[in-house]
Design a protein around this motif. Structure first.
Motif, PDB file in Angstrom:
ATOM      1  N   LEU A  85       0.803  -1.220   0.000  1.00  0.00           N
ATOM      2  CA  LEU A  85       0.000   0.000   0.000  1.00  0.00           C
ATOM      3  C   LEU A  85       0.843   1.282   0.000  1.00  0.00           C
ATOM      4  O   LEU A  85       0.318   2.366  -0.244  1.00  0.00           O
ATOM      5  CB  LEU A  85      -0.946   0.008   1.201  1.00  0.00           C
ATOM      6  N   LYS A  86       2.123   1.139   0.274  1.00  0.00           N
ATOM      7  CA  LYS A  86       2.978   2.323   0.424  1.00  0.00           C
ATOM      8  C   LYS A  86       2.923   3.290  -0.755  1.00  0.00           C
ATOM      9  O   LYS A  86       2.781   4.507  -0.554  1.00  0.00           O
ATOM     10  CB  LYS A  86       4.420   1.880   0.687  1.00  0.00           C
ATOM     11  N   PRO A  87       3.022   2.827  -1.997  1.00  0.00           N
ATOM     12  CA  PRO A  87       3.017   3.786  -3.107  1.00  0.00           C
ATOM     13  C   PRO A  87       1.672   4.475  -3.337  1.00  0.00           C
ATOM     14  O   PRO A  87       1.598   5.456  -4.094  1.00  0.00           O
ATOM     15  CB  PRO A  87       3.406   2.930  -4.319  1.00  0.00           C
ATOM     16  N   TYR A  88       0.611   3.983  -2.685  1.00  0.00           N
ATOM     17  CA  TYR A  88      -0.728   4.535  -2.915  1.00  0.00           C
ATOM     18  C   TYR A  88      -1.165   5.497  -1.809  1.00  0.00           C
ATOM     19  O   TYR A  88      -2.344   5.869  -1.745  1.00  0.00           O
ATOM     20  CB  TYR A  88      -1.735   3.386  -3.032  1.00  0.00           C
ATOM     21  N   GLN A  89      -0.246   5.918  -0.963  1.00  0.00           N
ATOM     22  CA  GLN A  89      -0.620   6.738   0.191  1.00  0.00           C
ATOM     23  C   GLN A  89      -1.151   8.111  -0.198  1.00  0.00           C
ATOM     24  O   GLN A  89      -1.954   8.694   0.525  1.00  0.00           O
ATOM     25  CB  GLN A  89       0.582   6.876   1.133  1.00  0.00           C
ATOM     26  N   ASN A  90      -0.709   8.637  -1.333  1.00  0.00           N
ATOM     27  CA  ASN A  90      -1.093  10.003  -1.708  1.00  0.00           C
ATOM     28  C   ASN A  90      -1.972  10.053  -2.954  1.00  0.00           C
ATOM     29  O   ASN A  90      -2.021  11.070  -3.649  1.00  0.00           O
ATOM     30  CB  ASN A  90       0.160  10.851  -1.928  1.00  0.00           C
ATOM     31  N   ILE A  91      -2.668   8.944  -3.225  1.00  0.00           N
ATOM     32  CA  ILE A  91      -3.554   8.899  -4.374  1.00  0.00           C
ATOM     33  C   ILE A  91      -4.710   7.963  -4.058  1.00  0.00           C
ATOM     34  O   ILE A  91      -4.546   6.995  -3.298  1.00  0.00           O
ATOM     35  CB  ILE A  91      -2.788   8.423  -5.639  1.00  0.00           C
ATOM     36  N   GLU A  92      -5.884   8.257  -4.580  1.00  0.00           N
ATOM     37  CA  GLU A  92      -7.025   7.374  -4.401  1.00  0.00           C
ATOM     38  C   GLU A  92      -6.667   6.016  -4.991  1.00  0.00           C
ATOM     39  O   GLU A  92      -6.109   5.926  -6.083  1.00  0.00           O
ATOM     40  CB  GLU A  92      -8.240   7.979  -5.115  1.00  0.00           C
ATOM     41  N   LEU A  93      -6.960   4.949  -4.265  1.00  0.00           N
ATOM     42  CA  LEU A  93      -6.447   3.628  -4.612  1.00  0.00           C
ATOM     43  C   LEU A  93      -6.831   3.205  -6.028  1.00  0.00           C
ATOM     44  O   LEU A  93      -5.974   2.750  -6.802  1.00  0.00           O
ATOM     45  CB  LEU A  93      -6.937   2.577  -3.603  1.00  0.00           C
ATOM     46  N   GLN A  94      -8.088   3.331  -6.396  1.00  0.00           N
ATOM     47  CA  GLN A  94      -8.513   2.887  -7.719  1.00  0.00           C
ATOM     48  C   GLN A  94      -7.848   3.693  -8.828  1.00  0.00           C
ATOM     49  O   GLN A  94      -7.501   3.156  -9.886  1.00  0.00           O
ATOM     50  CB  GLN A  94     -10.042   2.965  -7.831  1.00  0.00           C
ATOM     51  N   ALA A  95      -7.648   4.985  -8.590  1.00  0.00           N
ATOM     52  CA  ALA A  95      -6.950   5.816  -9.573  1.00  0.00           C
ATOM     53  C   ALA A  95      -5.498   5.378  -9.705  1.00  0.00           C
ATOM     54  O   ALA A  95      -4.954   5.276 -10.813  1.00  0.00           O
ATOM     55  CB  ALA A  95      -7.029   7.286  -9.177  1.00  0.00           C
ATOM     56  N   GLY A  96      -4.873   5.082  -8.565  1.00  0.00           N
ATOM     57  CA  GLY A  96      -3.481   4.646  -8.584  1.00  0.00           C
ATOM     58  C   GLY A  96      -3.292   3.325  -9.298  1.00  0.00           C
ATOM     59  O   GLY A  96      -2.331   3.139 -10.043  1.00  0.00           O
ATOM     60  N   LEU A  97      -4.232   2.406  -9.072  1.00  0.00           N
ATOM     61  CA  LEU A  97      -4.152   1.114  -9.752  1.00  0.00           C
ATOM     62  C   LEU A  97      -4.307   1.277 -11.259  1.00  0.00           C
ATOM     63  O   LEU A  97      -3.659   0.588 -12.046  1.00  0.00           O
ATOM     64  CB  LEU A  97      -5.231   0.171  -9.223  1.00  0.00           C
ATOM     65  N   LEU A  98      -5.153   2.193 -11.666  1.00  0.00           N
ATOM     66  CA  LEU A  98      -5.423   2.396 -13.085  1.00  0.00           C
ATOM     67  C   LEU A  98      -4.263   3.068 -13.807  1.00  0.00           C
ATOM     68  O   LEU A  98      -3.815   2.595 -14.862  1.00  0.00           O
ATOM     69  CB  LEU A  98      -6.694   3.229 -13.253  1.00  0.00           C
ATOM     70  N   VAL A  99      -3.746   4.162 -13.252  1.00  0.00           N
ATOM     71  CA  VAL A  99      -2.751   4.963 -13.985  1.00  0.00           C
ATOM     72  C   VAL A  99      -1.321   4.782 -13.473  1.00  0.00           C
ATOM     73  O   VAL A  99      -0.368   5.172 -14.150  1.00  0.00           O
ATOM     74  CB  VAL A  99      -3.122   6.460 -13.965  1.00  0.00           C
TER      75      VAL A  99
END
Length: 237
Positions: free
Chosen positions: A165-179
């Protein structure tokens, strides 16, 4: 392209190999990457995995031509099945496939990943499937690259065991997974080009659905595309 001059995308993959590593390259495309990595001193040795006869024999010939048969083993098999139980590997590279197929290879062969330090993955499409798999299997995305070559845009994902989860701390999870959470933070011109094109494509799809009489309330496809569009617009804004 050959073992001396790789494509830009494979050169980037090679640069992510751990120093003096032994790695497995699954679906190797003539074994150019393993031969290059060993000849340039980026790796000590490699396993080349191919599932069909043609690529398998091409890889064998390439390794023989480079006189590297003592340090590069060419094997025929499906995905990570070419790795023997207990065999030491520092890294696995999988490049030039769809994200769904790469995810399938990792899932079916995950028992072979126990002692692997790093994954370097280059999907041609659908990188989201790989990010989801990494998240679900405790692999931390430590770096991402996006590049354009021959009018095609490629992403490279690099992962090690850690906090998924560390790289997703500053972005909405679904957005981070997508882009891609790291790519979204950098917002390079190529990243913006890719997703601006996707936004225009999605808007065209929505217009076609609307013209056909479908709406957000009664069509799964409409809801899916609308959700993706909103996520990416927020990232780019």
């Amino acid at each position: 392209m050959n073992e001396l001059k790789l494509s830009q995308r494979l050169e980037k993959v090679a640069n992510y190999l751990p120093e003096n590593s032994i790695f497995a390259d699954i679906g190797s495309d003539h074994a150019y990457l393993p031969c290059h990595a060993v000849l340039e001193g980026k790796a000590q040795g490699a396993i080349v995995g191919e599932i069909t006869d043609g690529p398998f024999y091409s890889a064998q010939k390439q390794v023989l031509r480079c006189e590297l048969s003592d340090v590069i083993s060419v094997r025929k098999g499906d995905g990570l099945s070419v790795i023997e139980d207990g065999e030491h590997l520092d890294c696995i590279t999988i490049a030039g496939m769809g994200g769904g197929l790469i995810k399938k290879i990792l899932e079916e062969g995950k028992k072979k990943l126990v002692n692997v330090k790093r994954l370097v993955l280059q999907p041609n499409i659908h990188a989201i499937y790989i990010r989801q798999w990494l998240l679900e299997n405790d692999w931390e995305l430590i770096d991402e690259t996006i590049l354009e070559e021959d009018n095609k845009i490629y992403e490279i994902l690099v992962a090690e065991k850690g906090d998924p989860l560390k790289p997703y701390q500053n972005i909405e999870l679904q957005a981070g997974l997508l882009v891609g959470p790291i790519l979204a933070k950098e917002k390079s011109p190529i990243f913006q080009k890719k997703w601006s094109h996707e936004i225009n494509h999605w808007k065209t799809i929505l217009k076609q659905l609307e013209d056909a009489g479908y709406t957000y309330e009664n069509n799964d496809k409409y809801r899916e595309v609308t959700g993706q569009l909103q996520l990416v617009q927020e990232v780019l804004s």
